[in-house]
Design a protein around this motif. Structure first.
Motif, PDB file in Angstrom:
ATOM      1  N   ILE B  60      -2.249 -43.672  28.146  1.00  0.00           N
ATOM      2  CA  ILE B  60      -1.316 -44.709  27.705  1.00  0.00           C
ATOM      3  C   ILE B  60      -1.975 -45.603  26.659  1.00  0.00           C
ATOM      4  O   ILE B  60      -1.324 -46.085  25.730  1.00  0.00           O
ATOM      5  CB  ILE B  60      -0.887 -45.595  28.905  1.00  0.00           C
ATOM      6  N   PHE B  61      -3.255 -45.814  26.799  1.00  0.00           N
ATOM      7  CA  PHE B  61      -4.010 -46.745  25.955  1.00  0.00           C
ATOM      8  C   PHE B  61      -4.298 -46.077  24.626  1.00  0.00           C
ATOM      9  O   PHE B  61      -5.403 -45.585  24.373  1.00  0.00           O
ATOM     10  CB  PHE B  61      -5.304 -47.156  26.663  1.00  0.00           C
ATOM     11  N   ASP B  62      -3.269 -46.064  23.754  1.00  0.00           N
ATOM     12  CA  ASP B  62      -3.446 -45.406  22.456  1.00  0.00           C
ATOM     13  C   ASP B  62      -3.902 -46.420  21.409  1.00  0.00           C
ATOM     14  O   ASP B  62      -4.310 -47.525  21.740  1.00  0.00           O
ATOM     15  CB  ASP B  62      -2.138 -44.708  22.051  1.00  0.00           C
ATOM     16  N   ASP B  63      -3.820 -46.028  20.136  1.00  0.00           N
ATOM     17  CA  ASP B  63      -4.357 -46.868  19.059  1.00  0.00           C
ATOM     18  C   ASP B  63      -3.627 -48.202  18.909  1.00  0.00           C
ATOM     19  O   ASP B  63      -4.106 -49.081  18.194  1.00  0.00           O
ATOM     20  CB  ASP B  63      -4.292 -46.102  17.730  1.00  0.00           C
ATOM     21  N   GLN B  64      -2.477 -48.329  19.543  1.00  0.00           N
ATOM     22  CA  GLN B  64      -1.742 -49.592  19.461  1.00  0.00           C
ATOM     23  C   GLN B  64      -2.355 -50.673  20.360  1.00  0.00           C
ATOM     24  O   GLN B  64      -2.032 -51.841  20.237  1.00  0.00           O
ATOM     25  CB  GLN B  64      -0.279 -49.380  19.891  1.00  0.00           C
ATOM     26  N   PHE B  65      -3.199 -50.238  21.274  1.00  0.00           N
ATOM     27  CA  PHE B  65      -3.798 -51.150  22.235  1.00  0.00           C
ATOM     28  C   PHE B  65      -5.254 -51.427  21.876  1.00  0.00           C
ATOM     29  O   PHE B  65      -5.971 -50.543  21.390  1.00  0.00           O
ATOM     30  CB  PHE B  65      -3.762 -50.548  23.642  1.00  0.00           C
ATOM     31  N   SER B  66      -5.689 -52.646  22.149  1.00  0.00           N
ATOM     32  CA  SER B  66      -7.115 -52.955  22.039  1.00  0.00           C
ATOM     33  C   SER B  66      -7.447 -54.051  23.054  1.00  0.00           C
ATOM     34  O   SER B  66      -6.567 -54.795  23.489  1.00  0.00           O
ATOM     35  CB  SER B  66      -7.492 -53.396  20.622  1.00  0.00           C
ATOM     36  N   VAL B  67      -8.710 -54.104  23.428  1.00  0.00           N
ATOM     37  CA  VAL B  67      -9.170 -55.147  24.344  1.00  0.00           C
ATOM     38  C   VAL B  67     -10.387 -55.817  23.730  1.00  0.00           C
ATOM     39  O   VAL B  67     -11.114 -55.236  22.928  1.00  0.00           O
ATOM     40  CB  VAL B  67      -9.536 -54.607  25.744  1.00  0.00           C
ATOM     41  N   GLU B  68     -10.584 -57.057  24.169  1.00  0.00           N
ATOM     42  CA  GLU B  68     -11.677 -57.833  23.610  1.00  0.00           C
ATOM     43  C   GLU B  68     -12.097 -58.884  24.621  1.00  0.00           C
ATOM     44  O   GLU B  68     -11.283 -59.367  25.413  1.00  0.00           O
ATOM     45  CB  GLU B  68     -11.187 -58.530  22.328  1.00  0.00           C
ATOM     46  N   ARG B  69     -13.371 -59.198  24.587  1.00  0.00           N
ATOM     47  CA  ARG B  69     -13.868 -60.337  25.363  1.00  0.00           C
ATOM     48  C   ARG B  69     -14.442 -61.293  24.318  1.00  0.00           C
ATOM     49  O   ARG B  69     -15.619 -61.225  23.994  1.00  0.00           O
ATOM     50  CB  ARG B  69     -14.910 -59.883  26.357  1.00  0.00           C
ATOM     51  N   PRO B  70     -13.598 -62.172  23.770  1.00  0.00           N
ATOM     52  CA  PRO B  70     -13.991 -62.969  22.605  1.00  0.00           C
ATOM     53  C   PRO B  70     -15.031 -64.045  22.929  1.00  0.00           C
ATOM     54  O   PRO B  70     -15.739 -64.501  22.044  1.00  0.00           O
ATOM     55  CB  PRO B  70     -12.677 -63.604  22.158  1.00  0.00           C
ATOM     56  N   ASP B  71     -15.108 -64.429  24.205  1.00  0.00           N
ATOM     57  CA  ASP B  71     -16.104 -65.434  24.599  1.00  0.00           C
ATOM     58  C   ASP B  71     -16.541 -65.105  26.017  1.00  0.00           C
ATOM     59  O   ASP B  71     -16.211 -64.041  26.533  1.00  0.00           O
ATOM     60  CB  ASP B  71     -15.516 -66.845  24.482  1.00  0.00           C
ATOM     61  N   GLY B  72     -17.263 -66.020  26.654  1.00  0.00           N
ATOM     62  CA  GLY B  72     -17.797 -65.703  27.975  1.00  0.00           C
ATOM     63  C   GLY B  72     -16.800 -65.705  29.102  1.00  0.00           C
ATOM     64  O   GLY B  72     -17.140 -65.308  30.212  1.00  0.00           O
ATOM     65  N   SER B  73     -15.555 -66.126  28.815  1.00  0.00           N
ATOM     66  CA  SER B  73     -14.625 -66.233  29.933  1.00  0.00           C
ATOM     67  C   SER B  73     -13.340 -65.429  29.741  1.00  0.00           C
ATOM     68  O   SER B  73     -12.808 -64.900  30.701  1.00  0.00           O
ATOM     69  CB  SER B  73     -14.282 -67.696  30.202  1.00  0.00           C
TER      70      SER B  73
END
Lengths: 110, 114
Positions: B60-73
């Protein structure tokens, strides 16, 4: 065959009744097993982990049969507040992802 | 008791728009996840994240999806160009050690794509 299979119910039981849910899983490499509870439109909440020797938490008893790839949950002395969907959840050892069953709905009536 | 939190609780968007769903995992947890649940269906795994990178993702997690941890929380899920079929409840989860350990779920974000 579905990865995790459950009877969708609903199970309609009176207060005080004992009710049992069953679940089967298809991957014999599965290593961790859980029962989660989900109220309508809410997040899954861990009810209990399931251990090979079986385990009990108050009114709730979980059993695992690895040979048959079968998990069960027994609820004794049902309360109105037990009304929810019970999710059988499995983790295969070489991955972090949880695999959910479709859930069994329980409705406890007065 | 520490909890996973998610914002917003409900997001309505037009098809083709970008959305960002936000999560604050439990503070000492190291493994983070996104799951989704289409109304009336089972909870489905999307992605797992550890040590600032994706450790596993589903079909399901195709190129339209992205994840990020932009800071420590914070831990975010971005959908670049939403489709009608992206309408679902999106749950964030976290776990202290991964590897089959218990995962704790946030209250979810209901995404409605019009």
């Amino acid at each position: 065959r579905k990865e995790v299979e459950q009877d969708p119910g609903p199970f309609n039981v009176p207060e005080g009744a004992t009710v049992a849910f069953n679940c089967t899983y298809s991957n014999s490499a599965s290593q961790s097993f859980f029962w989660y509870r989900q109220d309508c439109r809410k997040e899954p909440k861990l009810l209990m982990s399931v251990y090979s020797s079986g385990n009990e938490d108050g009114r709730f008893t979980a059993q695992l049969n690895r040979a048959s790839q079968y998990i069960s949950l027994l609820i004794r002395d049902s309360k109105l507040s037990d009304s929810a969907t019970y999710l059988c959840v499995v983790n295969i050892g070489n991955t972090d992802k949880l695999i959910f069953g479709t859930g069994t709905r329980l409705q406890v009536f007065p | 008791e520490p909890e996973v939190t998610q914002t917003p609780s409900h997001q309505v968007t037009q098809m083709g728009q970008e959305v960002i769903l936000r999560c604050v995992p439990i503070s000492n947890h190291l493994y983070f996840y996104w799951y989704r649940q289409i109304l009336g269906q089972k909870v489905e795994f999307l992605v797992s994240f550890y040590n600032n990178e994706i450790s596993e993702k589903s079909e399901i997690f195709d190129d339209q999806f992205s994840v990020e941890r932009p800071d420590g929380s914070n831990f975010t899920l971005k959908i670049r160009s939403t489709k009608l079929e992206d309408s679902a409840m999106y749950f964030c989860a976290s776990s202290p050690t991964g590897q089959g350990d218990t995962q704790y779920f946030g209250p979810g974000t209901r995404l409605t794509v019009l």
